[in-house]
Design an enzyme around this catalytic site. Structure first.
Site, mmCIF file in Angstrom:
data_model
loop_
_atom_site.group_PDB
_atom_site.id
_atom_site.type_symbol
_atom_site.label_atom_id
_atom_site.label_comp_id
_atom_site.label_asym_id
_atom_site.label_seq_id
_atom_site.Cartn_x
_atom_site.Cartn_y
_atom_site.Cartn_z
ATOM 1 N N GLY A 33 68.884 113.596 25.672
ATOM 2 C CA GLY A 33 68.361 112.736 24.607
ATOM 3 C C GLY A 33 68.973 113.028 23.261
ATOM 4 O O GLY A 33 68.261 113.349 22.305
ATOM 5 N N ARG A 36 69.633 110.127 19.032
ATOM 6 C CA ARG A 36 68.938 109.926 17.739
ATOM 7 C C ARG A 36 67.950 111.063 17.484
ATOM 8 O O ARG A 36 67.758 111.932 18.335
ATOM 9 C CB ARG A 36 68.219 108.583 17.728
ATOM 10 C CG ARG A 36 67.188 108.420 18.812
ATOM 11 C CD ARG A 36 66.380 107.127 18.616
ATOM 12 N NE ARG A 36 65.113 107.253 19.316
ATOM 13 C CZ ARG A 36 64.882 106.744 20.529
ATOM 14 N NH1 ARG A 36 65.821 106.075 21.162
ATOM 15 N NH2 ARG A 36 63.711 106.914 21.094
ATOM 16 N N ASN A 85 68.976 108.457 32.764
ATOM 17 C CA ASN A 85 67.529 108.617 32.598
ATOM 18 C C ASN A 85 67.197 110.030 33.064
ATOM 19 O O ASN A 85 67.402 110.376 34.226
ATOM 20 C CB ASN A 85 66.818 107.564 33.458
ATOM 21 C CG ASN A 85 65.313 107.723 33.408
ATOM 22 O OD1 ASN A 85 64.783 108.622 32.739
ATOM 23 N ND2 ASN A 85 64.623 106.848 34.108
ATOM 24 N N ASN A 112 65.720 118.365 25.374
ATOM 25 C CA ASN A 112 65.155 117.719 24.176
ATOM 26 C C ASN A 112 64.491 116.380 24.479
ATOM 27 O O ASN A 112 63.521 116.014 23.811
ATOM 28 C CB ASN A 112 66.283 117.517 23.145
ATOM 29 C CG ASN A 112 65.869 116.564 22.040
ATOM 30 O OD1 ASN A 112 65.092 116.921 21.161
ATOM 31 N ND2 ASN A 112 66.365 115.329 22.089
ATOM 32 N N SER A 164 56.338 121.258 21.252
ATOM 33 C CA SER A 164 55.761 120.596 20.073
ATOM 34 C C SER A 164 54.557 121.393 19.590
ATOM 35 O O SER A 164 53.878 122.049 20.388
ATOM 36 C CB SER A 164 55.294 119.191 20.456
ATOM 37 O OG SER A 164 54.486 118.652 19.432
ATOM 38 N N TYR A 177 50.837 113.732 26.423
ATOM 39 C CA TYR A 177 51.964 114.361 25.720
ATOM 40 C C TYR A 177 51.691 115.851 25.497
ATOM 41 O O TYR A 177 52.547 116.710 25.751
ATOM 42 C CB TYR A 177 52.156 113.629 24.390
ATOM 43 C CG TYR A 177 53.275 114.146 23.520
ATOM 44 C CD1 TYR A 177 54.600 113.823 23.796
ATOM 45 C CD2 TYR A 177 53.004 114.927 22.400
ATOM 46 C CE1 TYR A 177 55.632 114.280 22.968
ATOM 47 C CE2 TYR A 177 54.024 115.382 21.570
ATOM 48 C CZ TYR A 177 55.331 115.060 21.865
ATOM 49 O OH TYR A 177 56.348 115.512 21.054
ATOM 50 N N THR A 180 52.140 117.991 28.542
ATOM 51 C CA THR A 180 53.536 118.308 28.896
ATOM 52 C C THR A 180 54.122 119.353 27.947
ATOM 53 O O THR A 180 54.854 120.245 28.371
ATOM 54 C CB THR A 180 54.446 117.057 28.855
ATOM 55 O OG1 THR A 180 54.511 116.528 27.519
ATOM 56 C CG2 THR A 180 53.978 115.982 29.817
ATOM 57 N N LYS A 181 53.779 119.248 26.663
ATOM 58 C CA LYS A 181 54.388 120.168 25.692
ATOM 59 C C LYS A 181 53.784 121.573 25.818
ATOM 60 O O LYS A 181 54.476 122.573 25.595
ATOM 61 C CB LYS A 181 54.225 119.616 24.272
ATOM 62 C CG LYS A 181 54.999 118.317 24.052
ATOM 63 C CD LYS A 181 56.492 118.519 24.279
ATOM 64 C CE LYS A 181 57.320 117.286 24.063
ATOM 65 N NZ LYS A 181 58.751 117.508 24.260
ATOM 66 N N ILE A 210 58.129 115.873 12.317
ATOM 67 C CA ILE A 210 59.524 115.772 11.867
ATOM 68 C C ILE A 210 59.860 114.297 11.625
ATOM 69 O O ILE A 210 59.432 113.429 12.401
ATOM 70 C CB ILE A 210 60.479 116.362 12.941
ATOM 71 C CG1 ILE A 210 60.035 117.764 13.389
ATOM 72 C CG2 ILE A 210 61.933 116.358 12.460
ATOM 73 C CD1 ILE A 210 60.059 118.846 12.335
HETATM 74 P P1 NAI Z 1 63.070 110.167 19.406
HETATM 75 O O1 NAI Z 1 62.174 109.186 20.048
HETATM 76 O O2 NAI Z 1 63.660 109.855 18.073
HETATM 77 O O3 NAI Z 1 64.241 110.572 20.401
HETATM 78 C C1 NAI Z 1 63.945 110.874 21.735
HETATM 79 C C2 NAI Z 1 65.235 111.087 22.477
HETATM 80 O O4 NAI Z 1 64.917 111.244 23.861
HETATM 81 C C3 NAI Z 1 66.163 109.889 22.346
HETATM 82 O O5 NAI Z 1 67.497 110.347 22.231
HETATM 83 C C4 NAI Z 1 65.971 109.167 23.676
HETATM 84 O O6 NAI Z 1 67.139 108.483 24.102
HETATM 85 C C5 NAI Z 1 65.676 110.319 24.605
HETATM 86 N N1 NAI Z 1 64.932 109.892 25.784
HETATM 87 C C6 NAI Z 1 63.689 109.404 25.835
HETATM 88 N N2 NAI Z 1 63.391 109.093 27.111
HETATM 89 C C7 NAI Z 1 64.471 109.419 27.853
HETATM 90 C C8 NAI Z 1 64.778 109.342 29.228
HETATM 91 N N3 NAI Z 1 63.914 108.879 30.131
HETATM 92 N N4 NAI Z 1 65.978 109.768 29.636
HETATM 93 C C9 NAI Z 1 66.880 110.238 28.748
HETATM 94 N N5 NAI Z 1 66.648 110.329 27.431
HETATM 95 C C10 NAI Z 1 65.458 109.923 27.003
HETATM 96 O O7 NAI Z 1 62.250 111.505 19.367
HETATM 97 P P2 NAI Z 1 62.432 112.831 18.520
HETATM 98 O O8 NAI Z 1 61.386 112.831 17.506
HETATM 99 O O9 NAI Z 1 63.822 113.048 18.132
HETATM 100 O O10 NAI Z 1 61.994 113.892 19.646
HETATM 101 C C11 NAI Z 1 62.893 114.742 20.318
HETATM 102 C C12 NAI Z 1 62.076 115.811 21.011
HETATM 103 O O11 NAI Z 1 61.333 116.534 20.031
HETATM 104 C C13 NAI Z 1 61.065 115.246 21.990
HETATM 105 O O12 NAI Z 1 60.966 116.093 23.116
HETATM 106 C C14 NAI Z 1 59.767 115.286 21.204
HETATM 107 O O13 NAI Z 1 58.667 115.377 22.041
HETATM 108 C C15 NAI Z 1 59.974 116.538 20.378
HETATM 109 N N6 NAI Z 1 59.164 116.616 19.188
HETATM 110 C C16 NAI Z 1 59.273 115.703 18.178
HETATM 111 C C17 NAI Z 1 58.485 115.829 17.049
HETATM 112 C C18 NAI Z 1 58.585 114.887 15.894
HETATM 113 O O14 NAI Z 1 57.793 115.038 14.963
HETATM 114 N N7 NAI Z 1 59.498 113.962 15.860
HETATM 115 C C19 NAI Z 1 57.520 116.905 16.910
HETATM 116 C C20 NAI Z 1 57.498 117.813 18.022
HETATM 117 C C21 NAI Z 1 58.292 117.654 19.106
#
Ligand code: NAI
Length: 269
Positions: A33, A36, A85, A112, A164, A177, A180-181, A210
């Site tokens: 992932g 972005r 995926n 990630n 998280s 969620y 899982t975390k 974030i």
């Molecule tokens: P986002 O939604 O901006 O990005 C998620 C990424 O995961 C994307 O690149 C997307 O393509 C990928 N993704 C989602 N489903 C997928 C799948 N089935 N197969 C392959 N790729 C997949 O989310 P963000 O905020 O960048 O989150 C990244 C990680 O950080 C996640 O694990 C999220 O749970 C964790 N996180 C985020 C926080 C936040 O405040 N944004 C806080 C704590 C943890």
């Protein structure tokens, strides 16, 4: 005693050398992932630290290709995006095969990719529960199982799981969620125990709130409340999470395993 303390440890010897070699030069990373948000910042930081970086994306092809092209335009950076995926073991198997053919054995894995499907528990459907489990947990299982053998063969490896703050505290509307975390934290500790003697460390990073697409949908009032509850007084930046990942990915963190590094502005301590 002083001589004992000043003798270089193996970890210190592998720090950036005086000749300017980069911290992660020669390392091959896979980030799930990476197109972005936090993943994108992690891909960028690992590449800038000298690693060869492969990353997956699911739907955001344009963003993913742009990122890889932008990074490759910089001197000495090798980076490539792969569509998959993460919830599909078959697709991940293909990706890992292709990455190894292109870059060589993967010794740094950043799990990630993650999604949320929020609803209060009474309104949560089984489909919402399952979808989050498939991506956030099955995805970590497949990616880790597929690459760990290469780390064992190399006698060195780094696995970093993006958990998280919600996995530590729970959160209204996020039972799926948060489950899982939280599970990722105990997965991290268990796998760390299994791999510690083999040169492979396993750690988690637990971001707070974030600035990414995942939180941009939150109502203004909720965001204001989050900031008020955060001692640092603001949301975090993806780059701040990425810096923690680079440390855990590097030879400098050789004596750190099974830990959760919180990057949350002090919101939970
Ligand atoms: P986002 O939604 O901006 O990005 C998620 C990424 O995961 C994307 O690149 C997307 O393509 C990928 N993704 C989602 N489903 C997928 C799948 N089935 N197969 C392959 N790729 C997949 O989310 P963000 O905020 O960048 O989150 C990244 C990680 O950080 C996640 O694990 C999220 O749970 C964790 N996180 C985020 C926080 C936040 O405040 N944004 C806080 C704590 C943890």
């Amino acid at each position: 005693m002083i001589a004992e303390l000043t003798r270089p440890t193996p970890a210190l010897e592998t720090r950036n050398s005086k000749d300017g070699a980069k911290l992660l030069a020669g390392k091959v990373c896979l980030v799930t992932g990476g197109s972005r948000g936090i993943g994108r910042a992690i891909v960028t930081a690992l590449a800038e630290a000298g690693a060869d970086v492969a990353f997956t994306y699911q739907n955001s092809r344009e963003q993913a290709v742009n990122l890889a092209e932008t990074l490759k335009a910089q001197e000495d950076i090798h980076c490539r995006a792969y569509q998959a995926n993460v919830a599909s073991a078959e697709e991940m198997q293909e990706v890992v095969k292709d990455v190894i053919a292109e870059f060589g054995p993967i010794t740094i894995l950043v799990n990630n990719a993650g999604i949320n499907r929020d609803k209060s528990f009474l309104k949560m459907t089984k489909a919402m529960w399952d979808e989050v489990m498939r991506v956030n947990l099955d995805g970590v299982f497949s990616a880790t199982q597929l690459v760990v053998q290469y780390m064992l063969e190399s006698g060195w490896g780094r696995i970093i799981n993006i958990s998280s703050i919600v996995g530590q505290t729970g959160n209204y509307g996020q039972t799926n969620y948060a489950a899982t975390k939280g599970a990722l934290i105990s997965f991290t500790a268990s796998l760390a125990r299994e791999l510690a003697r083999k040169g492979v460390t396993v750690n988690a990073v637990a971001p707070g709130f974030i600035e990414t697409d995942m939180v941009s949908g939150m109502p203004e009032a909720a965001l204001a409340q989050v900031k008020a509850m955060t001692p640092v007084g603001r949301l975090g930046k993806p780059e701040e999470v990425a810096d923690a990942v680079v440390f855990l990915a590097s030879p400098r963190s050789g004596y750190v395993t099974g830990q959760v590094l919180a990057v949350n502005g002090g919101m939970y301590m």
